[in-house]
Motif scaffolding. Structure first.
Motif: not given
Length: 124
Positions: A49, A58, A97-98, A101-102, A104-105, A108, A116
């Motif tokens: 992380q 992050s 989840e992976i 995540s690709r 997610w934008s 939203r 979120q």
């Protein structure tokens, strides 16, 4: 100081693997091994992380913890198929989840702000 805080935070959330181990009927030695492995996995997750490489991480030294979200499905899985089913479900959830995540934008607008986490990463 930071390491001590991390240990304090993660120790609380070790109750989730402990509950799964008890439900699976593991011996005390097997439970100890499971909890030791859980701590090692969380340490590796913190390092991944915090690394500033590629799309992973992050870049913050944030503790990785076990979540209660998977507790109920894991308890059902351990009753139905034992620990192998729990591991398989957890790995599958990680891949989902992976994948999310690709995109997610783009998702939203369809997800409430409370879910979120945009309140702390808003751009406006």
């Amino acid at each position: 100081m930071s390491a001590g805080q991390h240990v304090g935070v993660i120790a609380i959330f070790l109750v989730y693997p402990l509950i799964i181990a008890r439900q699976a009927g593991l011996t005390p030695d097997e439970t100890t091994n499971l909890l030791q492995l859980a701590i090692v996995v969380m340490a590796i997750a913190v390092v991944l992380q915090s690394l500033p490489r590629g799309p992973v991480g992050s870049r913050f030294l944030a503790p990785s913890i076990f979540t209660g979200v998977y507790l109920a499905p894991s308890l059902l899985a351990v009753k139905s198929g034992g620990l192998p089913l729990v591991w398989g479900m957890t790995i599958f959830a990680g891949f989902v989840e992976i994948a999310l995540s690709r995109v997610w934008s783009r998702l939203r607008p369809f997800v409430p702000p409370e879910s979120q986490g945009s309140w702390c990463f808003s751009s406006g």
